[in-house]
Design a protein around this motif. Structure first.
Motif, PDB file in Angstrom:
ATOM      1  N   SER A 190      41.929 -56.132 -22.928  1.00  0.00           N
ATOM      2  CA  SER A 190      41.998 -55.985 -21.505  1.00  0.00           C
ATOM      3  C   SER A 190      40.663 -56.029 -21.071  1.00  0.00           C
ATOM      4  O   SER A 190      40.039 -56.377 -20.283  1.00  0.00           O
ATOM      5  CB  SER A 190      42.574 -54.803 -21.051  1.00  0.00           C
ATOM      6  OG  SER A 190      42.008 -53.496 -21.400  1.00  0.00           O
ATOM      7  N   GLU A 213      47.169 -51.303 -17.446  1.00  0.00           N
ATOM      8  CA  GLU A 213      47.735 -52.527 -16.715  1.00  0.00           C
ATOM      9  C   GLU A 213      46.968 -53.341 -15.979  1.00  0.00           C
ATOM     10  O   GLU A 213      47.072 -54.599 -15.696  1.00  0.00           O
ATOM     11  CB  GLU A 213      49.187 -52.304 -16.228  1.00  0.00           C
ATOM     12  CG  GLU A 213      50.038 -53.225 -15.860  1.00  0.00           C
ATOM     13  CD  GLU A 213      51.531 -53.034 -15.507  1.00  0.00           C
ATOM     14  OE1 GLU A 213      52.277 -53.938 -15.650  1.00  0.00           O
ATOM     15  OE2 GLU A 213      51.681 -51.958 -15.541  1.00  0.00           O
ATOM     16  N   GLU A 214      46.270 -52.666 -15.134  1.00  0.00           N
ATOM     17  CA  GLU A 214      45.310 -53.154 -14.249  1.00  0.00           C
ATOM     18  C   GLU A 214      44.309 -54.201 -14.781  1.00  0.00           C
ATOM     19  O   GLU A 214      44.173 -55.271 -14.545  1.00  0.00           O
ATOM     20  CB  GLU A 214      44.640 -52.206 -13.387  1.00  0.00           C
ATOM     21  CG  GLU A 214      43.642 -52.582 -12.386  1.00  0.00           C
ATOM     22  CD  GLU A 214      43.079 -51.413 -11.529  1.00  0.00           C
ATOM     23  OE1 GLU A 214      42.027 -51.663 -10.793  1.00  0.00           O
ATOM     24  OE2 GLU A 214      43.281 -50.114 -11.746  1.00  0.00           O
ATOM     25  N   LYS A 256      46.227 -57.250 -16.382  1.00  0.00           N
ATOM     26  CA  LYS A 256      46.458 -58.353 -15.387  1.00  0.00           C
ATOM     27  C   LYS A 256      45.059 -59.088 -14.841  1.00  0.00           C
ATOM     28  O   LYS A 256      45.173 -60.347 -14.672  1.00  0.00           O
ATOM     29  CB  LYS A 256      46.946 -57.509 -14.025  1.00  0.00           C
ATOM     30  CG  LYS A 256      48.239 -57.194 -14.306  1.00  0.00           C
ATOM     31  CD  LYS A 256      48.868 -56.484 -13.012  1.00  0.00           C
ATOM     32  CE  LYS A 256      50.357 -56.065 -13.235  1.00  0.00           C
ATOM     33  NZ  LYS A 256      50.816 -55.456 -12.092  1.00  0.00           N
ATOM     34  N   HIS A 257      44.014 -58.385 -14.803  1.00  0.00           N
ATOM     35  CA  HIS A 257      42.764 -59.134 -14.371  1.00  0.00           C
ATOM     36  C   HIS A 257      42.104 -59.959 -15.431  1.00  0.00           C
ATOM     37  O   HIS A 257      41.867 -61.183 -15.241  1.00  0.00           O
ATOM     38  CB  HIS A 257      41.794 -57.973 -14.311  1.00  0.00           C
ATOM     39  CG  HIS A 257      40.293 -58.654 -13.947  1.00  0.00           C
ATOM     40  ND1 HIS A 257      39.866 -58.975 -12.523  1.00  0.00           N
ATOM     41  CD2 HIS A 257      39.193 -58.848 -14.620  1.00  0.00           C
ATOM     42  CE1 HIS A 257      38.573 -59.667 -12.618  1.00  0.00           C
ATOM     43  NE2 HIS A 257      38.085 -59.490 -13.808  1.00  0.00           N
ATOM     44  N   GLU A 270      44.625 -63.148 -15.733  1.00  0.00           N
ATOM     45  CA  GLU A 270      44.176 -64.185 -14.825  1.00  0.00           C
ATOM     46  C   GLU A 270      43.060 -65.023 -15.048  1.00  0.00           C
ATOM     47  O   GLU A 270      42.933 -66.119 -14.479  1.00  0.00           O
ATOM     48  CB  GLU A 270      44.090 -63.331 -13.251  1.00  0.00           C
ATOM     49  CG  GLU A 270      45.446 -62.621 -12.635  1.00  0.00           C
ATOM     50  CD  GLU A 270      45.079 -62.146 -11.491  1.00  0.00           C
ATOM     51  OE1 GLU A 270      43.765 -61.919 -10.965  1.00  0.00           O
ATOM     52  OE2 GLU A 270      45.860 -61.545 -10.825  1.00  0.00           O
ATOM     53  N   GLN A 321      50.863 -63.868 -21.755  1.00  0.00           N
ATOM     54  CA  GLN A 321      51.461 -62.792 -21.425  1.00  0.00           C
ATOM     55  C   GLN A 321      50.775 -61.461 -21.707  1.00  0.00           C
ATOM     56  O   GLN A 321      49.828 -61.370 -22.409  1.00  0.00           O
ATOM     57  CB  GLN A 321      53.121 -62.551 -21.927  1.00  0.00           C
ATOM     58  CG  GLN A 321      52.883 -62.718 -23.355  1.00  0.00           C
ATOM     59  CD  GLN A 321      54.234 -62.660 -23.800  1.00  0.00           C
ATOM     60  OE1 GLN A 321      55.246 -62.185 -23.261  1.00  0.00           O
ATOM     61  NE2 GLN A 321      54.380 -63.340 -25.041  1.00  0.00           N
ATOM     62  N   TYR A 322      51.135 -60.259 -21.459  1.00  0.00           N
ATOM     63  CA  TYR A 322      50.566 -59.092 -21.785  1.00  0.00           C
ATOM     64  C   TYR A 322      51.580 -58.024 -22.124  1.00  0.00           C
ATOM     65  O   TYR A 322      52.923 -58.034 -21.680  1.00  0.00           O
ATOM     66  CB  TYR A 322      49.769 -58.464 -20.955  1.00  0.00           C
ATOM     67  CG  TYR A 322      50.058 -57.960 -19.701  1.00  0.00           C
ATOM     68  CD1 TYR A 322      50.674 -56.536 -19.617  1.00  0.00           C
ATOM     69  CD2 TYR A 322      50.179 -58.590 -18.555  1.00  0.00           C
ATOM     70  CE1 TYR A 322      51.252 -56.024 -18.372  1.00  0.00           C
ATOM     71  CE2 TYR A 322      50.470 -58.271 -17.193  1.00  0.00           C
ATOM     72  CZ  TYR A 322      51.310 -56.942 -17.199  1.00  0.00           C
ATOM     73  OH  TYR A 322      51.447 -56.487 -15.973  1.00  0.00           O
TER      74      TYR A 322
END
Length: 274
Positions: free
Chosen positions: A33, A58-59, A62-63, A66, A77-78
């Motif tokens: 991440s 998760e935040e 997602k960053h 992207e 994916q994650y």
């Protein structure tokens, strides 16, 4: 030094050649991440790999997701995993491999708490063992059957230079990371004939949240400013600076290249890549 620059050039050439291939390989990258893991994910994605990120935030996932290159038709994916909870980690990894196969596995996780021998007890060593050894061994055991059946696999461990040069206040990291490197060397000899390679990158001082945290701890322990503590760290580095994540991540395609090379050593060690 020239040899190091030659290998960096080779890594860049490999990266460029991979960029011409669509839907290259599928990669699972631990602790991706942020930091070194995210850097490796971005480089492999730019080479055409479909990347699965793994971390507990998760935040941040997602960053990072992207920011991954998907121009070659990659499907990224994650998954959410907590490296500090080994039993739950196994559940999440089992669930992932029920419907996924990977060609490239990057074993990486957050480090254990800093401290000296007299500050740690057996429980601390057990937790570090689960964090840095058992998690990675388990993930490898899940990824390996497909690699062996497919006649191709690349396993890359992101480790630390403390394996070769122990640091007194990183006793947990020194001890357990060394065990993983020894295990990986044994594994590499068993699976090389089946087209699977195992390499370990022993990272030095790179500009990551982990190094920032350790430097803050040093500053508090010594009663000095963060900048003064950072300068003390940089005295260990001939270039007198922290390595960049971009340069660090550039080496990952070298370990993950489809055609094995005989010019590489079984264990990598780069303190700072210039």
């Amino acid at each position: 030094m020239n040899n190091t620059h030659n290998k960096l050039a080779e890594a860049n050439n490999i990266r460029n050649s991979y960029g011409n291939q669509s839907n290259w390989k599928k990669a699972l990258i631990g602790a991706s991440s942020a930091g070194i893991g995210a850097g490796i994910a971005k480089v492999l994605a730019s080479c055409g790999a479909s990347v699965t990120l793994a971390s507990r935030s998760e935040e941040k996932l997602k960053h990072t997701l992207e920011s991954l290159d998907s121009s070659k038709g990659q499907a990224h994916q994650y998954i959410l995993v907590d490296y500090n909870d080994h039993e739950d980690y196994k559940v999440q990894i089992d669930r992932y491999f029920e419907s996924n196969k990977v060609d490239i596995l990057v074993n990486n996780s957050n480090g254990p708490q800093a401290g000296t021998i007299d500050q740690k007890n057996l429980a601390d060593y057990q937790h570090a063992f689960e964090l840095l050894f058992q998690n990675h061994c388990y993930t490898t055991s899940c990824a390996l059957p497909y690699m062996l059946a497919n006649g191709y696999g690349r396993i890359i461990n992101v480790s630390s230079s403390t394996v070769k040069e122990p640091v007194s206040n990183l006793v947990l990291s020194n001890t357990i990371r060394t065990a993983l490197i020894s295990w990986s060397k044994s594994l590499s000899e068993d699976v090389a004939k089946d087209g699977v390679t195992v390499n370990s990158i022993l990272t030095g001082l790179f500009d990551t949240e982990r190094i920032q945290s350790l430097t803050n701890m040093d500053a508090q322990r010594l009663g000095i400013s963060y900048e003064e503590a950072l300068q003390l760290r940089l005295k260990q580095v001939p270039a007198a600076r922290l390595g960049s994540l971009k340069n660090m991540a550039t080496w990952s395609p070298l370990s993950a290249r489809p055609t094995p090379t005989t010019s590489l050593e079984p264990i990598f060690r780069w303190m700072v890549v210039c």
